[in-house]
Each structure stands twice: as structure tokens, then as C-alpha cells.
Design an enzyme around this catalytic site. Structure first.
Site, PDB file in Angstrom:
ATOM      1  N   CYS A   1       0.817  -1.219   0.000  1.00  0.00           N
ATOM      2  CA  CYS A   1       0.000   0.000   0.000  1.00  0.00           C
ATOM      3  C   CYS A   1       0.846   1.263   0.000  1.00  0.00           C
ATOM      4  CB  CYS A   1      -0.954   0.016   1.197  1.00  0.00           C
ATOM      5  SG  CYS A   1      -0.268   0.689   2.716  1.00  0.00           S
TER       6      CYS A   1
ATOM      7  N   CYS B   1       3.611   2.293   4.916  1.00  0.00           N
ATOM      8  CA  CYS B   1       4.729   2.019   5.831  1.00  0.00           C
ATOM      9  C   CYS B   1       5.985   1.631   5.058  1.00  0.00           C
ATOM     10  CB  CYS B   1       4.372   0.881   6.787  1.00  0.00           C
ATOM     11  SG  CYS B   1       3.126   1.297   8.003  1.00  0.00           S
TER      12      CYS B   1
ATOM     13  N   GLN C   1      -1.110  19.517  11.928  1.00  0.00           N
ATOM     14  CA  GLN C   1      -0.111  18.462  11.976  1.00  0.00           C
ATOM     15  C   GLN C   1      -0.775  17.091  12.126  1.00  0.00           C
ATOM     16  OE1 GLN C   1       3.027  18.581  11.401  1.00  0.00           O
ATOM     17  NE2 GLN C   1       3.519  20.773  11.547  1.00  0.00           N
TER      18      GLN C   1
ATOM     19  N   TYR D   1       2.903  31.071   6.780  1.00  0.00           N
ATOM     20  CA  TYR D   1       2.250  29.799   6.446  1.00  0.00           C
ATOM     21  C   TYR D   1       1.717  29.180   7.747  1.00  0.00           C
ATOM     22  CZ  TYR D   1       5.410  30.710   2.535  1.00  0.00           C
ATOM     23  OH  TYR D   1       6.109  31.306   1.521  1.00  0.00           O
TER      24      TYR D   1
ATOM     25  N   GLU E   1      -1.418  33.283   6.303  1.00  0.00           N
ATOM     26  CA  GLU E   1      -1.785  32.008   5.682  1.00  0.00           C
ATOM     27  C   GLU E   1      -2.657  32.275   4.463  1.00  0.00           C
ATOM     28  OE1 GLU E   1      -2.622  28.424   4.403  1.00  0.00           O
ATOM     29  OE2 GLU E   1      -1.238  28.643   6.093  1.00  0.00           O
TER      30      GLU E   1
ATOM     31  N   CYS F   1       8.708  20.007   6.454  1.00  0.00           N
ATOM     32  CA  CYS F   1       8.224  18.624   6.397  1.00  0.00           C
ATOM     33  C   CYS F   1       8.897  17.858   5.254  1.00  0.00           C
ATOM     34  CB  CYS F   1       6.701  18.587   6.250  1.00  0.00           C
ATOM     35  SG  CYS F   1       6.075  19.397   4.770  1.00  0.00           S
TER      36      CYS F   1
END
Length: 387
Positions: free
Chosen positions: A10, A13, A216, A244, A265, A339
Site C-alpha cells: 500500500c 509504511c 499536523q 504559512y 496564511e 516537512c
């Protein structure tokens, strides 16, 4: 043995089959390599407080288990355009989500409703978006379909709100999307039951989160992340910018440290939530502006020049046109929350060329069992602004 029958197929993970300590070592090594010449400044990779059931948001697609097989609802399989893996034993999502997925899937299998076929452009079922407050238990559901949906939704809603859950469903939304792109859109959304938002509590603050607002994905990990940001703030200043800012989480976390914190934002719904959140938390020294960072920065008063700038941009990093404007603010400190470390590495080159010195980087494992980490970089501007 894998804890999930879909592991390796998938794409959710990557490190499910190794001990978590080993995963952290591999991630820290990969982060340093990704950052290149800045890699030696990585101080630590802080573990997530929870490594299972941590995802508070899931966007699941309707499809089939195999070609012309049964209806499925879950993650698209790797290297497969149509087939979907239903995550009833997924270690990343909370048990409440698994119960909801099972019920929704059973309801539409029984009704015979077809999923939207991405090549033939027929069928109605597109996505199910689930959002949850880890520390409040509040759940918000958003079903995305085309306008050709035939199955009534009222029985589905009534069945869902009666499920035995650890948390509580607070709202059910229905989004109609007749476009061909495989994306969840913030358009043609109706609240069919309850409310169109949920609450989460982070760092002692309460946040109202709209259906499409950024928040988050790992709430417990977010508290670790925001503690890093607070620790990085070393300037005794009057004004901080949170660029942001999403729903204003970092803005409000920093509010006790400054006389004024300004959040900017692009998404208007997020700014509405940020303003509501400030009122909810009795915070009076935060100001929020909706719009493109480049445009808003041009119009802020000269008196509001920042002592600290925090940037938490989308995955692709700072826009090439916004970066010079941010550098021109000449804030003594700049804290970059990333991120996507690859984007951070690129932007660090430009920020250092603009006069900033990279002091250190700390990472937080916001996404256990996946290859992703969140990185926080501290930069200082040696040339101070004239008063």
C-alpha cells in the site's frame, strides 16, 4: 512477521518490519545525507511519543481490491493505478478509523454503489476523509462523491454515529466533485449532520480545526515539534512572524514570548479558524492575515518588523519569489520548519547567501514507520536592522 497484510503493497509504511530504534538511526542518517553540507549541524532526531495509531487525518480512496474485484476503501497500492488496500489492520491509524472504514465499506457494498473509475470516468464514490483530535477524541468525516450518487446518506450517518467508538463523531460532510482529477476538493461541501469542524488540544491550547485546514498529522509529535521551535526562540523581541501559519498553532504557542505575533496564511478558512482559536484561548496579542505571504508582507506596517520569523511552508518549500522578501525582513532569527528536508536543503543555500548563518538543525519523527521526518533549522542574521 508483518502486523499488516498490506505491508509493502500500500505504500503507507516503510519500516514496519524493524525495531523503532533502528528506524530512527536510519532516518537520521538519511536526513544528514539529504542536507548535504549542512548535515553535520543536525543535533538530534527526537522520537515520536507514539508510534502506532498516531495519524489524526486520513484521505482514503474508493476502488477495488483487484481488477473487477470487490469494492475497497483505503490506500492506493504502489505501482497500481486502480487497486486499493483496505487498512483494517493498519498500525498507523486509530481503532476508531478502522471501525468507521469497515462500516462505510459494508454500507456501500450492500447498496451496490460503484466507485469513480479514474479512466472510464463513471461511478460515484471517490474519497473518505477522516480527521480526529488525538487529545479530544472529536472526529469529523467528509465523504466525497460525484453528483451521480444514488445511495441515500442519512442511514449511513445514523449508523456511524451509533458505532461504539473511543471518540465521538462530531460532524458528517458531503463533498460533490465531478472533476476528473483524483483529488479531494474544498468545493461544493455541505454539512449533512453536526458541525463542520473539530477541536484538538496542543501545548495547553485548544484549537478549532476546519475540515480542509492544515493541521499536523501527529498531535503528540506536534507538541515535541513546537517545543523545539520555542527552544529556538532566543531573541528578546517585541514582534514575531509566523508565515504559512495554518490554523495558528505556532502563532499562539509563541504568543507568551512576544508582545505581538503575526500569522499569515493563504487559506482563508484556516485564518478564520486561527482567529476563533485565539478567542477560544483568550489570546489577545496575535494578529492573522489571509493572503499570499508575498502580498501580505508588502503591506504590513514598518513598526511591525519582526525580531523572529518562523516559516512552516508546504512540502515544496519557500516560493522563489517569497524567499527574497523574507530575507529582506532581516529578522535577527529565522526558524524554518520543514516537512520535506530536500526543500529545506535547497532553501538553506539561498538563505545563507542572503546573509543568514545556519546555527543548528533538530528533527522530530512526526511520521513513524514511514521515511519522513520534520526538521527545524535555526538561522541567525548577523547584520542587525537600523532602528
Amino acid at each position: 512477521m508483518s502486523l499488516c497484510e498490506h505491508f509493502g503493497r500500500c505504500g503507507g509504511c516503510t519500516y514496519l518490519d524493524i525495531p523503532y530504534k533502528e528506524e530512527l538511526i536510519l532516518k537520521e542518517t538519511a536526513l544528514k545525507e539529504c542536507l548535504g553540507k549542512y548535515g553535520h549541524l543536525v543535533q538530534s532526531l527526537k522520537p515520536s511519543p507514539v508510534i502506532e495509531g498516531y495519524r489524526n487525518k486520513m484521505e482514503l480512496a474508493f476502488g477495488d481490491e483487484s481488477k473487477e474485484g470487490r469494492l475497497a476503501l483505503g490506500m492506493r497500492k504502489k505501482r497500481n493505478f486502480y487497486e486499493v488496500a483496505t487498512p483494517l489492520h493498519c498500525v498507523l491509524i486509530p481503532d476508531d478509523y478502522k471501525r468507521i472504514i469497515e462500516y462505510v465499506l459494508g454500507y456501500f457494498r450492500e447498496s451496490g454503489e460503484a466507485f469513480f473509475h479514474r479512466k472510464r470516468h463513471i461511478g460515484a464514490l471517490r474519497h473518505l476523509v477522516m480527521r480526529r483530535g488525538e487529545f479530544t477524541g472529536e472526529i469529523l468525516l467528509n465523504l466525497s462523491t460525484t453528483s451521480t450518487l444514488q445511495t441515500p446518506l442519512e442511514p449511513l450517518i445514523q449508523g456511524l454515529i451509533q458505532l461504539p467508538l473511543n471518540g465521538k463523531i462530531m460532524g458528517f460532510l458531503h463533498s460533490i466533485n465531478d472533476g476528473v482529477a483524483d483529488a479531494v476538493k474544498n468545493e461544493n461541501v455541505k454539512c449533512l449532520w453536526g458541525q463542520d469542524f473539530y477541536h484538538e488540544e496542543i501545548c495547553g491550547l485548544r484549537f478549532k480545526v476546519a475540515a480542509h485546514a492544515f493541521f499536523q498529522t501527529n498531535s503528540a509529535g506536534a507538541e515535541v515539534l513546537y517545543d523545539v521551535v520555542k527552544d529556538y526562540v532566543g531573541t528578546d523581541g517585541k514582534v514575531a512572524y509566523d508565515l504559512y501559519c495554518g490554523t495558528g498553532t505556532i502563532t499562539q504557542v509563541l504568543s507568551p514570548l512576544f508582545k505581538k505575533v503575526i500569522g499569515i496564511e493563504l487559506v482563508e478558512d484556516a485564518i478564520h479558524s486561527a482567529k476563533d482559536n485565539a478567542k477560544l484561548n483568550n489570546i489577545t496579542n496575535c494578529e492573522f492575515y489571509a493572503g499570499d505571504v508575498m502580498d501580505v508582507l508588502k503591506n504590513l506596517p514598518a513598526l511591525d518588523k519582526p525580531d523572529v520569523v518562523v516559516v512552516d511552508p508546504p512540502r515544496d518549500g519557500l516560493h522563489p519569489k517569497a524567499l527574497p522578501q523574507i530575507s529582506a525582513l532581516a529578522a535577527p532569527e529565522l526558524i524554518y520548519v520543514a516537512c520535506k528536508p530536500k526543500s529545506l536543503a535547497r532553501d538553506l543555500i539561498l538563505l545563507t547567501e542572503a546573509g543568514y548563518t545556519l546555527i543548528k538543525i533538530d528533527a522530530v519523527d512526526m511520521f513513524p514507520r514511514t521515511p519522513h521526518v520534520e526538521a527545524v533549522a535555526l538561522l541567525r542574521q548577523e547584520i542587525r536592522r537600523s532602528s
